[in-house]
Design a protein around this motif. Structure first.
Motif, PDB file in Angstrom:
ATOM      1  N   LEU A 151      -0.211  -2.020 -15.472  1.00 43.49           N
ATOM      2  CA  LEU A 151       1.197  -1.927 -14.652  1.00 43.49           C
ATOM      3  C   LEU A 151       0.899  -1.534 -13.278  1.00 43.49           C
ATOM      4  CD1 LEU A 151       3.524  -0.910 -17.680  1.00 43.49           C
ATOM      5  CD2 LEU A 151       3.358  -3.367 -16.631  1.00 43.49           C
ATOM      6  N   ALA A 152       0.049  -0.289 -13.063  1.00 35.95           N
ATOM      7  CA  ALA A 152      -0.120  -0.073 -11.701  1.00 35.95           C
ATOM      8  C   ALA A 152      -0.929  -1.102 -10.885  1.00 35.95           C
ATOM      9  CB  ALA A 152      -1.093   1.191 -11.689  1.00 35.95           C
ATOM     10  N   ALA A 153      -1.490  -1.813 -11.432  1.00 34.77           N
ATOM     11  CA  ALA A 153      -2.545  -2.919 -10.776  1.00 34.77           C
ATOM     12  C   ALA A 153      -1.320  -3.884 -10.461  1.00 34.77           C
ATOM     13  CB  ALA A 153      -3.689  -3.461 -11.509  1.00 34.77           C
ATOM     14  N   ARG A 154      -0.380  -4.295 -11.401  1.00 31.53           N
ATOM     15  CA  ARG A 154       0.666  -5.220 -11.169  1.00 31.53           C
ATOM     16  C   ARG A 154       1.460  -4.810 -10.193  1.00 31.53           C
ATOM     17  NH1 ARG A 154       4.989  -6.860 -15.521  1.00 31.53           N
ATOM     18  NH2 ARG A 154       5.897  -4.556 -14.405  1.00 31.53           N
ATOM     19  N   GLU A 197       9.761   4.395 -11.718  1.00 33.92           N
ATOM     20  CA  GLU A 197       9.115   3.388 -10.964  1.00 33.92           C
ATOM     21  C   GLU A 197       8.077   3.909 -10.163  1.00 33.92           C
ATOM     22  OE1 GLU A 197      10.127   0.151  -7.402  1.00 33.92           O
ATOM     23  OE2 GLU A 197      11.810   1.472  -8.316  1.00 33.92           O
ATOM     24  N   GLN A 198       8.203   4.989  -9.744  1.00 33.59           N
ATOM     25  CA  GLN A 198       7.032   5.748  -8.866  1.00 33.59           C
ATOM     26  C   GLN A 198       5.719   6.077  -9.868  1.00 33.59           C
ATOM     27  OE1 GLN A 198       9.076   9.044  -7.497  1.00 33.59           O
ATOM     28  NE2 GLN A 198       9.240   8.084  -5.299  1.00 33.59           N
ATOM     29  N   THR A 254       0.729  -1.253  -0.131  1.00 33.15           N
ATOM     30  CA  THR A 254       0.040   0.138  -0.024  1.00 33.15           C
ATOM     31  C   THR A 254       0.845   1.085   0.018  1.00 33.15           C
ATOM     32  OG1 THR A 254      -0.210  -0.021   2.318  1.00 33.15           O
ATOM     33  CG2 THR A 254      -1.899  -1.091   1.350  1.00 33.15           C
ATOM     34  N   ARG A 255       1.946   1.120  -0.538  1.00 37.65           N
ATOM     35  CA  ARG A 255       3.063   2.149  -0.381  1.00 37.65           C
ATOM     36  C   ARG A 255       2.423   3.638  -1.162  1.00 37.65           C
ATOM     37  NH1 ARG A 255       8.113  -0.013  -2.601  1.00 37.65           N
ATOM     38  NH2 ARG A 255       6.773  -1.159  -3.927  1.00 37.65           N
ATOM     39  N   GLY A 256       1.949   3.072  -2.399  1.00 38.35           N
ATOM     40  CA  GLY A 256       1.815   4.404  -3.460  1.00 38.35           C
ATOM     41  C   GLY A 256       0.842   5.222  -3.097  1.00 38.35           C
ATOM     42  N   GLY A 316       0.564   5.057 -11.742  1.00 34.56           N
ATOM     43  CA  GLY A 316      -0.369   4.839 -12.784  1.00 34.56           C
ATOM     44  C   GLY A 316      -1.020   6.032 -13.374  1.00 34.56           C
ATOM     45  N   PRO A 317      -1.840   5.760 -14.559  1.00 34.45           N
ATOM     46  CA  PRO A 317      -2.473   7.126 -14.919  1.00 34.45           C
ATOM     47  C   PRO A 317      -3.607   7.512 -14.091  1.00 34.45           C
ATOM     48  CG  PRO A 317      -2.362   5.277 -16.666  1.00 34.45           C
ATOM     49  CD  PRO A 317      -1.874   4.564 -15.326  1.00 34.45           C
ATOM     50  N   ASP A 318      -4.164   8.771 -14.184  1.00 34.24           N
ATOM     51  CA  ASP A 318      -5.076   9.284 -13.394  1.00 34.24           C
ATOM     52  C   ASP A 318      -6.498   8.196 -13.500  1.00 34.24           C
ATOM     53  OD1 ASP A 318      -3.576  11.425 -12.510  1.00 34.24           O
ATOM     54  OD2 ASP A 318      -4.479  12.687 -14.033  1.00 34.24           O
ATOM     55  N   LEU A 319      -7.060   8.239 -12.550  1.00 38.41           N
ATOM     56  CA  LEU A 319      -8.369   7.193 -12.293  1.00 38.41           C
ATOM     57  C   LEU A 319      -9.544   8.125 -12.219  1.00 38.41           C
ATOM     58  CD1 LEU A 319      -7.197   4.500  -9.628  1.00 38.41           C
ATOM     59  CD2 LEU A 319      -7.841   4.270 -12.255  1.00 38.41           C
ATOM     60  N   PRO A 320     -10.434   7.988 -13.519  1.00 34.60           N
ATOM     61  CA  PRO A 320     -11.717   8.725 -13.467  1.00 34.60           C
ATOM     62  C   PRO A 320     -12.564   8.383 -12.177  1.00 34.60           C
ATOM     63  CG  PRO A 320     -11.183   7.598 -15.579  1.00 34.60           C
ATOM     64  CD  PRO A 320     -10.250   7.064 -14.760  1.00 34.60           C
ATOM     65  N   GLU A 321     -13.044   9.523 -11.867  1.00 35.41           N
ATOM     66  CA  GLU A 321     -14.052   9.341 -10.751  1.00 35.41           C
ATOM     67  C   GLU A 321     -15.090   8.460 -10.599  1.00 35.41           C
ATOM     68  OE1 GLU A 321     -15.051  13.293  -9.102  1.00 35.41           O
ATOM     69  OE2 GLU A 321     -13.060  13.915  -8.744  1.00 35.41           O
ATOM     70  N   ASN A 322     -15.422   8.412 -12.007  1.00 35.78           N
ATOM     71  CA  ASN A 322     -16.689   7.698 -12.115  1.00 35.78           C
ATOM     72  C   ASN A 322     -16.336   6.117 -12.170  1.00 35.78           C
ATOM     73  OD1 ASN A 322     -15.338   8.043 -14.663  1.00 35.78           O
ATOM     74  ND2 ASN A 322     -17.148   7.339 -15.757  1.00 35.78           N
ATOM     75  N   ILE A 323     -15.008   5.601 -12.332  1.00 38.13           N
ATOM     76  CA  ILE A 323     -14.719   4.124 -12.152  1.00 38.13           C
ATOM     77  C   ILE A 323     -14.390   3.731 -10.943  1.00 38.13           C
ATOM     78  CG2 ILE A 323     -13.156   2.545 -12.853  1.00 38.13           C
ATOM     79  CD1 ILE A 323     -12.689   4.216 -15.651  1.00 38.13           C
ATOM     80  N   THR A 324     -15.328   2.959 -10.407  1.00 33.61           N
ATOM     81  CA  THR A 324     -15.278   2.685  -8.888  1.00 33.61           C
ATOM     82  C   THR A 324     -14.616   0.969  -8.735  1.00 33.61           C
ATOM     83  OG1 THR A 324     -17.415   1.413  -9.020  1.00 33.61           O
ATOM     84  CG2 THR A 324     -17.215   3.901  -8.582  1.00 33.61           C
ATOM     85  N   GLY A 325     -14.367   0.271  -9.740  1.00 35.30           N
ATOM     86  CA  GLY A 325     -13.966  -1.057  -9.733  1.00 35.30           C
ATOM     87  C   GLY A 325     -15.249  -2.180  -9.650  1.00 35.30           C
ATOM     88  N   ALA A 326     -16.577  -1.635  -9.492  1.00 36.74           N
ATOM     89  CA  ALA A 326     -17.642  -2.601  -9.405  1.00 36.74           C
ATOM     90  C   ALA A 326     -17.959  -2.860 -10.900  1.00 36.74           C
ATOM     91  CB  ALA A 326     -18.811  -1.668  -8.930  1.00 36.74           C
TER      92      ALA A 326
END
Length: 335
Positions: free
Chosen positions: A168-171, A108-109, A58-60, A114-124
């Protein structure tokens, strides 16, 4: 990147359609129905033969804020009173030297963030099976990984490179999950990073033993100039247990590998063993017929090629290929 091999390239997720994979939401007959990099978006018909022949800490999430606060404290202690004026030692006015500027992120950072995450994407948006595989992660970490996978799924067709960066950010956060490695491999493949795709799909296969990735892995070998390895994978015993659609995907790759080696007759024989006359109008049938017509033309059998371009166009209601244009060109050439 490899050349665009019309009608010979496996659709992403085609081999894994029965199982559901990792890049976003690929299931059923859709070429993207079960993959983690594509399950974030609505499933729709597969890629056409003519136009697309072709993971935990959970560093990032906390490093930036903590690092900024530390710098701020250090700056205020070194720079004297924030309002300027006399220093405690009475050494005269000294300008306040505020906190130091943020240093540029390392590569590496940048990958980790990773790229910016759109607010409307929740993972659901992910397939339920994908979300279940993330439950072993801490809650906040799982949520971040899920959002990156869902974002990849939404972008994999329109912007495959950004989709790849999301995976890659998920990995970087959950590299020990097969579903994440699968998603990364599929996104790498879509973006044309064939060596990376092959490495990631091999890792996923070692983790879960799945053989669904074999057609894409074989096509990666083709793109990297190793058609012999592609044919070797096409002859794997596990291919016999593939669904009809997955077998068609492997047939396309094998035939393409034969063509890469200059073996046109062998490529034709490979395609002739496939269900070219199937009454199905699915994308995989369209792509098989197109590849057969294209190979016939390459072999100099223009009359036969013309007939098969017409047969392809007859079932290509979604215009996945340019079979009609190819037929018209042949007709004009023969007239």
């Amino acid at each position: 990147m490899a050349e665009d091999r019309r009608g010979q390239r496996p659709s992403r997720g085609g081999a894994g359609a029965d199982r559901g994979s990792s890049a976003g939401g690929r299931s059923g007959s859709s070429p993207r129905g079960g993959s983690a990099a594509s399950r974030g978006k609505d499933s729709r018909g597969g890629s056409g033969g003519g136009k697309d022949s072709r993971a935990g800490d959970t560093r990032g999430d906390s490093r930036g804020g903590q690092r900024g606060d530390a710098r701020g404290k250090a700056g205020s202690s070194r720079g004297g009173y924030q309002g300027g004026g006399k220093t405690p030692s009475g050494s005269g006015d000294r300008a306040y030297r505020g906190r130091s500027e943020e240093k540029p992120r390392t590569s590496e950072q940048a990958v980790y963030d990773g790229p910016d995450l759109p607010e409307n994407i929740t993972g659901a948006e992910l397939d339920r099976g994908i979300r279940a595989q993330l439950k072993g992660l801490p809650e906040k970490l799982a949520a971040r990984v899920a959002r990156h996978l869902a974002a990849a799924g939404m972008l994999i067709d329109e912007d495959p490179e950004t989709a790849y960066q999301h995976t890659l950010a998920a990995r970087a956060r959950a590299s020990r999950l097969a579903v994440v490695r699968e998603a990364t491999g599929e996104a790498a493949y879509a973006a044309g990073h064939y060596a990376e795709a092959l490495a990631e799909l091999r890792a996923a296969k070692r983790m879960n033993g799945a053989t669904d990735y074999l057609p894409i892995m074989a096509d990666c070998h083709r793109a990297l100039g190793n058609p012999e390895q592609a044919i070797k994978l096409a002859k794997s015993p596990s291919v016999a247990n593939f669904s009809t659609e997955a077998k068609a995907e492997m047939t396309l790759v094998e035939a393409g590998a034969r063509r890469d080696m200059g073996q046109l007759d062998a490529a034709l024989r490979t395609l002739e063993l496939a269900p070219l006359t199937s009454k199905s109008r699915s994308a995989w049938v369209v792509r098989l017929r197109y590849a057969y017509a294209d190979t016939l033309e390459a072999a100099g059998r223009e009359s036969d090629a013309l007939a098969w371009f017409h047969r392809t166009h007859a079932i290509d209601s979604e215009e996945l290929t340019d079979a009609a244009a190819r037929a018209d060109l042949l007709e004009r050439r023969q007239s």
